[in-house]
Design a protein around this motif. Structure first.
Motif, PDB file in Angstrom:
ATOM      1  N   LEU B  94      -3.697  -7.909  -1.718  1.00  0.00           N
ATOM      2  CA  LEU B  94      -2.279  -7.558  -1.888  1.00  0.00           C
ATOM      3  C   LEU B  94      -2.098  -6.075  -1.609  1.00  0.00           C
ATOM      4  O   LEU B  94      -2.713  -5.241  -2.283  1.00  0.00           O
ATOM      5  CB  LEU B  94      -1.834  -7.880  -3.305  1.00  0.00           C
ATOM      6  CG  LEU B  94      -1.787  -9.365  -3.647  1.00  0.00           C
ATOM      7  CD1 LEU B  94      -1.436  -9.559  -5.096  1.00  0.00           C
ATOM      8  CD2 LEU B  94      -0.793 -10.082  -2.753  1.00  0.00           C
ATOM      9  N   ASN B  95      -1.280  -5.773  -0.643  1.00  0.00           N
ATOM     10  CA  ASN B  95      -1.170  -4.364  -0.255  1.00  0.00           C
ATOM     11  C   ASN B  95      -0.316  -3.541  -1.208  1.00  0.00           C
ATOM     12  O   ASN B  95      -0.179  -2.337  -1.041  1.00  0.00           O
ATOM     13  CB  ASN B  95      -0.672  -4.222   1.182  1.00  0.00           C
ATOM     14  CG  ASN B  95       0.650  -4.907   1.394  1.00  0.00           C
ATOM     15  OD1 ASN B  95       1.336  -5.236   0.419  1.00  0.00           O
ATOM     16  ND2 ASN B  95       1.026  -5.135   2.638  1.00  0.00           N
ATOM     17  N   THR B  96       0.240  -4.203  -2.218  1.00  0.00           N
ATOM     18  CA  THR B  96       0.980  -3.412  -3.209  1.00  0.00           C
ATOM     19  C   THR B  96       0.040  -2.851  -4.270  1.00  0.00           C
ATOM     20  O   THR B  96       0.444  -2.019  -5.065  1.00  0.00           O
ATOM     21  CB  THR B  96       2.022  -4.278  -3.923  1.00  0.00           C
ATOM     22  OG1 THR B  96       1.390  -5.458  -4.393  1.00  0.00           O
ATOM     23  CG2 THR B  96       3.159  -4.628  -3.003  1.00  0.00           C
ATOM     24  N   LEU B  97      -1.179  -3.346  -4.265  1.00  0.00           N
ATOM     25  CA  LEU B  97      -2.081  -2.955  -5.339  1.00  0.00           C
ATOM     26  C   LEU B  97      -3.215  -2.083  -4.805  1.00  0.00           C
ATOM     27  O   LEU B  97      -3.545  -2.133  -3.627  1.00  0.00           O
ATOM     28  CB  LEU B  97      -2.669  -4.206  -5.993  1.00  0.00           C
ATOM     29  CG  LEU B  97      -1.661  -5.203  -6.562  1.00  0.00           C
ATOM     30  CD1 LEU B  97      -2.401  -6.395  -7.148  1.00  0.00           C
ATOM     31  CD2 LEU B  97      -0.776  -4.562  -7.604  1.00  0.00           C
TER      32      LEU B  97
END
Lengths: 627, 255
Positions: B94-97
């Motif tokens: 997940l690129n938000t994390l």
């Protein structure tokens, strides 16, 4: 990292994805707040606002709220659609559906609370602007001060936090899926072309033609009865028009290799068919919303014109006075002249004696001496008349007289008996509003006028034309005149009457204008949303294609056409819908509103063109940035 | 540990497509099994069915004697985050994390204590040599690193069964070798059962046993002897027998 932290990180670190949803939500809050701010304005609460106008405000507020609900729901569902893959992955890692709901709930509430707060903040600024415009455009007695709207803030905040709460529960329905595979592969799958069925295509045509036919055919009060059925039929027709016809057209174009394989056409059409389902839905919504906006504004604008123009046409003078029986006519005329000089206004004045005679028709008929008629006509630069001997002119019923007795025909058949035994024959009929007489009357030659028998009724008509004075002066004069003649209301000033109408309709007009603008801007926002949800796909696509060799000009052309279709397909339909609706309106009032309709529709079309150029500019820039 | 009985998968559609036919398979506790086959042979479908991502048309899948496809949605979610680990070709981080947050995600979903999560993350990161990138975001690290992060995420909750779908497919040969050695190491140390779908004979040679699938049916299987090198040769030979296009089996996949 706890679960809550995880959900928050997801929002704050992925702003670009959330920003579109955030802005649409904020926009909805801003609109509602601005409206609430206006509705709760002290000037409207305490002022002598007609209760019908207050009720209208309430209904309008309700409409905006319901609309906001669907608007946010739509934004959210398309936002969630674009994140299906993410949800699939999370569920694969063992996120339970309860956790998915909890996560989207937290996200939604975070976005919702921020959107509400910022929406109210921007709304405060926006409402100042709106209030300024309202003050200048509309006739509203009370000045609309900028006030700190505690009530409106509270109402908006509570309503929207509630709304986001409810919408958060709707998430369940959006994500009520399906197998994990579908979620994980969601971004690779086309949403598919809807099937074009011949039956539905024909149905769409029948519905639209039928709806239009009825709308254009009905006259007078039938329009009101036909309104709702026609609206429903046309809405359904429009839906099928977009979902069926667009599919049909694109399929045909794709089959024709001469066109489809020509230059950049392939890019454009393949793309259109890929996004067909979403586009058809967006087109439909934008078309309907814009139609509502056009019709609302057109109706109110037309209605006002109808009312004010009606007054102006009925009485072409600045002030007109009809004496009542037993009035001291000279004193009354003097009163008006005094008011004029008090207000320092110069006016030309004519006074004529109106005499009514028994001629054998069912009402005492006014017979006017040609020279007296001409004196009034000269006052307002109207055509003069010159009836020959034994040739009376009949002036038809006043057009403000809505009954259909056709008194002019009766008068044409009747003869006017003179004292010397002769009779005058009516010769021709004209229509004129120089004398504000409701029923048809005669104009006869000055010589013959002397031989008329004793009149049964007499009254004095005095008319003033004020040449140059400011609107404020005119209104002030009118107000004084109407005050001093409040016993019989037999003298009035046109400018003042128009002012009174404007004042009464000001708030209603404002509401209509406001709702119209809101709907129109929302339509634009739908389009924007649609376009930007495809930005990532487009960037990737054009990246791949530029590697194959696509010039800047060609790129711009493709983007330009793509955006143009998105922007103008629904608006053209909405303009046609709007034109039909306004034509029906003309039939209701039996009044020519072509100019007004053209202005309203033209302005909207112009705004849309400007909007198109702005969005195209930024979208092209965004795409080029990625290359 | 894992039993697959008479598994069939038919994709419905205008033209129904049979992806798997009567697959029988048994995997022992702690075994490392490779699955190979030409493109479209059904290897990924098999893995997806075992991973509970997709549902079988008929047949049973038993993990420790229980069929996960019969679990309720919530129990299935729990089952996934406690018993299964996944590694994908395209990493699916997940690129938000941050890297660290990605690693602890399965534990977070399970509502573990922050202190425990931190400890476990640090331990596994040290083991996989990614301690120095823990604070980075996913777009700041290389493919090899990303896949190691994905392995860490798949391992942190000590799953019983680790499923890997072309884990080396997007990596260069050096990173491929690193990742495969890591998986093999984890398999030996932690006794984690592993299922690996791959195109690459090199990657498959790290497993204990390779199963070949062709046209949705089991074709053959070979066991690893003592030497990885001879096993690799045996795999290559079987692949050539399997037929199909030679291009499907290059040792490093062109991307």
């Amino acid at each position: 990292m706890t679960f809550r932290q995880f959900a928050l990180h997801n929002v704050f670190r992925n702003k670009r994805l959330y920003v579109a949803y955030f802005f649409s939500s904020m926009f909805a809050v801003m609109v509602f707040f601005t409206f609430a701010n206006f509705a709760f304005h002290p000037a409207f609460q305490e002022g002598d606002m007609p209760s019908s106008a207050m009720k209208g405000m309430l209904v309008a507020g309700g409409i905006i709220y319901v609309f906001s609900f669907f608007f946010i729901l739509y934004s959210m569902s398309s936002f969630l659609q674009s994140r299906k893959r993410e949800f699939g992955l999370l569920m694969l890692l063992g996120m339970s559906s309860r956790q998915v709901k909890r996560m989207t709930f937290i996200e939604n509430m975070v976005i919702g609370i921020f959107a509400t707060t910022f929406g109210i903040g921007f709304g405060l600024i926006f409402s100042k602007v709106i209030l300024l415009i309202a003050e200048n455009v509309l006739v509203i007695d009370e000045t609309l001060n900028f006030y700190f709207p505690t009530k409106a803030i509270l109402l908006s905040f509570v309503s929207f936090v509630l709304l986001f709460l409810v919408i958060s529960f709707f998430v369940t329905f959006v994500l009520r899926t399906k197998k994990l595979v579908e979620l994980i592969k969601a971004d690779k799958q086309s949403k598919g072309e809807p099937k074009a069925s011949l039956l539905l295509t024909i149905l769409a045509a029948i519905l639209l033609i039928g709806g239009y036919g009825v709308a254009l055919y009905v006259k007078g009060t039938q329009v009101v009865i036909a309104l709702i059925p026609v609206a429903i039929v046309v809405i359904i027709g429009t839906y099928f028009f977009f979902t069926q016809l667009s599919v049909f057209v694109i399929r045909r174009l794709k089959k024709n290799k001469q066109i489809f394989w020509k230059k950049t056409n392939m890019l454009l059409f393949s793309d259109l068919s890929f996004r067909m389902k979403d586009n058809a839905r967006t087109f439909f919504m934008v078309a309907i919303i814009s139609t509502v906006a056009f019709s609302a504004i057109g109706t109110l604008f037309g209605f006002r014109t109808y009312l004010t123009k009606g007054i102006v046409e009925a009485t072409p003078y600045s002030i007109i006075y009809n004496s009542m029986e037993g009035e001291d006519v000279k004193a009354k005329i003097n009163d008006i002249n005094n008011i004029l000089s008090e207000e320092n206004v110069k006016a030309d004045q004519e006074v004529i004696e109106n005499k009514y005679y028994e001629t054998g028709v069912d009402y005492p008929v006014l017979i006017v001496k040609a020279s007296e008629y001409n004196r009034l006509a000269k006052l307002i630069d109207e055509d003069l008349v010159d009836p020959k001997e034994n040739q009376a002119i009949v002036v038809g019923d006043h057009h403000a007289n809505i009954n259909t007795f056709k008194n002019d025909e009766k008068l044409m058949k009747t003869k006017i008996p003179l004292k010397d035994g002769k009779e005058i024959q009516a010769f021709s009929t004209i229509s004129s509003s120089i004398i504000n007489e409701m029923q048809a009357y005669y104009i006869i030659n000055d010589n013959e006028y002397k031989y008329l028998p004793e009149p049964v009724k007499e009254s004095t008509l005095a008319a003033w034309v004020i040449s140059n004075a400011t609107d404020e002066r005119l209104v002030a004069v009118g107000e004084k005149v109407s005050e001093s003649f409040n016993k019989y209301n037999n003298a009035f000033s046109i400018d003042y009457n128009v002012y009174v109408v404007d004042k009464a309709y000001g708030p209603i007009l404002f509401i209509g204008l406001f709702i119209g603008i809101v709907f129109f801007v929302s339509a634009g926002s739908f389009l924007y949303f649609r376009l930007y949800s495809d930005l990532d796909n487009d960037q990737e696509k054009f990246k791949a294609i530029t590697k194959l060799g696509l010039t800047k000009g060609e790129l711009k052309k493709v983007i330009s056409r793509q955006t143009a279709i998105l922007f103008f397909a629904p608006i053209i339909v909405a303009l046609v819908h709007g034109a039909v609706a306004l034509t029906a309106l003309m039939h209701l009032f039996d009044y020519n509103l072509v100019r007004e309709s053209a202005i309203v529709l033209g302005v909207f079309a112009f705004i849309q063109v400007v909007y198109f150029f702005i969005v195209r500019h930024f979208y092209t820039k965004q795409i080029q940035k990625a290359l | 540990m894992l039993q697959v009985k008479k598994l069939n998968k038919v994709y419905q559609g205008k033209v129904p497509y049979r992806a798997l036919t009567d697959i029988d398979l048994e995997v022992e506790e702690g075994e490392f099994v490779g699955i190979m086959g030409p493109s479209g042979s059904g290897k990924t479908t098999l893995l997806n069915l075992i991973a509970t991502i997709d549902e079988p048309t008929s047949g049973d899948i038993l993990i420790d004697g229980k069929n996960p496809h019969l679990l309720s949605r919530n129990k299935l979610a729990k089952f996934r985050r406690q018993q299964l680990g996944f590694v994908f070709q395209d990493f699916n981080l997940l690129n938000t994390l941050t890297v660290e947050e990605n690693i602890v995600l399965p534990l977070t979903l399970d509502g573990k204590r922050v202190k425990d999560m931190k400890e476990k993350a640090d331990m596994i990161a040290k083991k996989l040599g990614i301690s120095h990138i823990m604070e980075k975001r996913t777009y700041e690290i290389s493919g090899g690193q990303a896949q190691r992060v994905a392995v860490a995420r798949a391992m942190i909750h000590r799953p019983k069964l680790l499923l890997a779908d072309e884990p080396t497919g997007n990596l260069d040969s050096k990173s491929s070798r690193d990742v495969m050695e890591m998986l093999s190491h984890i398999n030996k140390q932690e006794k984690t059962t592993m299922l690996l779908v791959t195109h690459e004979a090199q990657a498959a040679s790290y497993s204990d046993r390779v199963i070949f699938i062709r046209d949705g049916r089991l074709y053959s299987e070979i066991h690893r002897g003592d030497s990885q090198k001879t096993f690799f040769q045996k795999i290559i030979d079987t692949l050539s027998l399997l037929g199909g296009n030679d291009n499907d089996f290059s040792s490093v996949r062109p991307s």
